[in-house]
Design an enzyme around this catalytic site. Structure first.
Site, PDB file in Angstrom:
ATOM      1  N   GLY A  18      -3.065   7.813  -1.899  1.00 48.17           N
ATOM      2  CA  GLY A  18      -3.223   7.323  -3.270  1.00 48.17           C
ATOM      3  C   GLY A  18      -2.718   8.277  -4.336  1.00 48.17           C
ATOM      4  CG  MET A  96       0.503   1.893   4.879  1.00 48.27           C
ATOM      5  SD  MET A  96       2.205   2.145   4.347  1.00 48.27           S
ATOM      6  CE  MET A  96       2.997   2.292   5.947  1.00 48.27           C
ATOM      7  CG  HIS A 115      11.228   1.673  -0.222  1.00 42.85           C
ATOM      8  ND1 HIS A 115      10.488   1.503   0.937  1.00 42.85           N
ATOM      9  CD2 HIS A 115      12.450   2.113   0.162  1.00 42.85           C
ATOM     10  CE1 HIS A 115      11.237   1.830   1.971  1.00 42.85           C
ATOM     11  NE2 HIS A 115      12.435   2.201   1.534  1.00 42.85           N
TER      12      HIS A 115
HETATM   13  C1  GRF Z   1       4.791   6.724  -1.014  1.00 47.72           C
HETATM   14  O1  GRF Z   1       5.846   7.494  -0.508  1.00 47.72           O
HETATM   15  C2  GRF Z   1       5.266   5.324  -1.313  1.00 47.72           C
HETATM   16  O2  GRF Z   1       6.601   5.292  -1.717  1.00 47.72           O
HETATM   17  C3  GRF Z   1       5.118   4.657   0.015  1.00 47.72           C
HETATM   18  O3  GRF Z   1       3.946   5.193   0.574  1.00 47.72           O
HETATM   19  C4  GRF Z   1       3.694   6.473   0.006  1.00 47.72           C
HETATM   20  C5  GRF Z   1       2.328   6.376  -0.611  1.00 47.72           C
HETATM   21  O4  GRF Z   1       1.877   7.550  -1.124  1.00 47.72           O
HETATM   22  N1  GRF Z   1       5.133   3.220  -0.159  1.00 47.72           N
HETATM   23  P1  GRF Z   1       0.505   7.603  -1.929  1.00 47.72           P
HETATM   24  O5  GRF Z   1      -0.565   6.884  -1.087  1.00 47.72           O
HETATM   25  O6  GRF Z   1       0.686   6.977  -3.258  1.00 47.72           O
HETATM   26  O7  GRF Z   1       0.211   9.089  -2.001  1.00 47.72           O
END
Ligand code: GRF
Length: 224
Positions: A18, A96, A115
């Site tokens: 997050g 995810m 992304h």
């Molecule tokens: C990030 O690299 C985002 O681009 C990808 O998952 C990661 C999430 O990171 N979809 P976080 O949970 O916001 O630290």
């Protein structure tokens, strides 16, 4: 914002650390992002993102995907919670799960994702590792609207970072993540200001300056 105007209600969907959620919260708290973060939803009860939302007194809801028969059922529950909180824009932030058409219909062109690559290059998982292995000289990150494909929707904003000879997946991911934290709040604020227009695949940001006039080179041309 005029006191009579209503702030945009956003809901953030997470699965893990997050850090992008944190950046959205920080921009909100510093006044750069003018939205209400109404709810954080996680499919993972152990997501550190939940600690972040608690610390900032943002309501959070855990919806375990394993409690549902299929993706549609899970998405129906997520939609129900988002509607309960009057969410107008859904922000996927390291979420995810692949979302179903029912979700897209409930929030048409109202779901954003980030992304860690310069789409349309390296969609899907392990984007940073694949960029290093491919040998590209630049990569970056992309905020886009979500459509029925995997990382295929209309592109709102991108940030470019160099890829160096000695980069690993981790070092590149860290460089990209810093930029993610800058462009995601910016994209959400464009939306909140009503400045985003979408025609087919093309996103136009009203009244944005045309300042990207010079080219980037890696390695540099250095007087060549
Ligand atoms: C990030 O690299 C985002 O681009 C990808 O998952 C990661 C999430 O990171 N979809 P976080 O949970 O916001 O630290």
């Amino acid at each position: 914002m005029n006191s009579m105007e209503k702030r945009l209600n956003i809901g953030v969907l997470v699965s893990g650390s997050g850090s992008n959620l944190q950046s959205i919260i920080d921009h909100r708290e510093s006044g750069l992002l003018d939205v209400n973060i109404r709810v954080v939803i996680s499919n993972n009860p152990d997501a550190y993102a939940l600690e972040r939302s608690k610390k900032h007194e943002i309501p959070s809801v855990v919806i375990r995907h394993s409690d549902f028969r299929d993706r549609e059922d899970f998405d129906r529950k997520v939609i129900e919670v988002l509607k309960d909180y009057a969410v107008e824009l859904v922000v996927l932030s390291g979420f995810m799960r692949v979302i179903t058409p029912a979700f897209l219909h409930a929030f048409p062109m109202k779901i954003m994702n980030i992304h860690p690559a310069l789409l349309p290059a390296f969609p899907g998982v392990h984007a940073q590792q694949r960029a290093v292995e491919y040998g590209v000289k630049f990569s970056g990150c992309t905020v886009h609207f979500v459509d029925e494909g995997v990382d295929t929707g209309p592109i709102i904003i991108q940030s470019v970072v160099p890829v160096y000879d000695d980069d690993t997946e981790e070092s590149l991911a860290a460089r990209i993540l810093k930029e993610e934290h800058r462009i995601y709040p910016r994209a959400i604020q464009f939306y909140a200001e009503g400045r985003i227009g979408v025609t087919g695949r093309k996103v136009r940001i009203r009244d944005s300056d045309r300042t990207c006039e010079s080219a980037l080179h890696n390695p540099p041309l250095a007087g060549f």
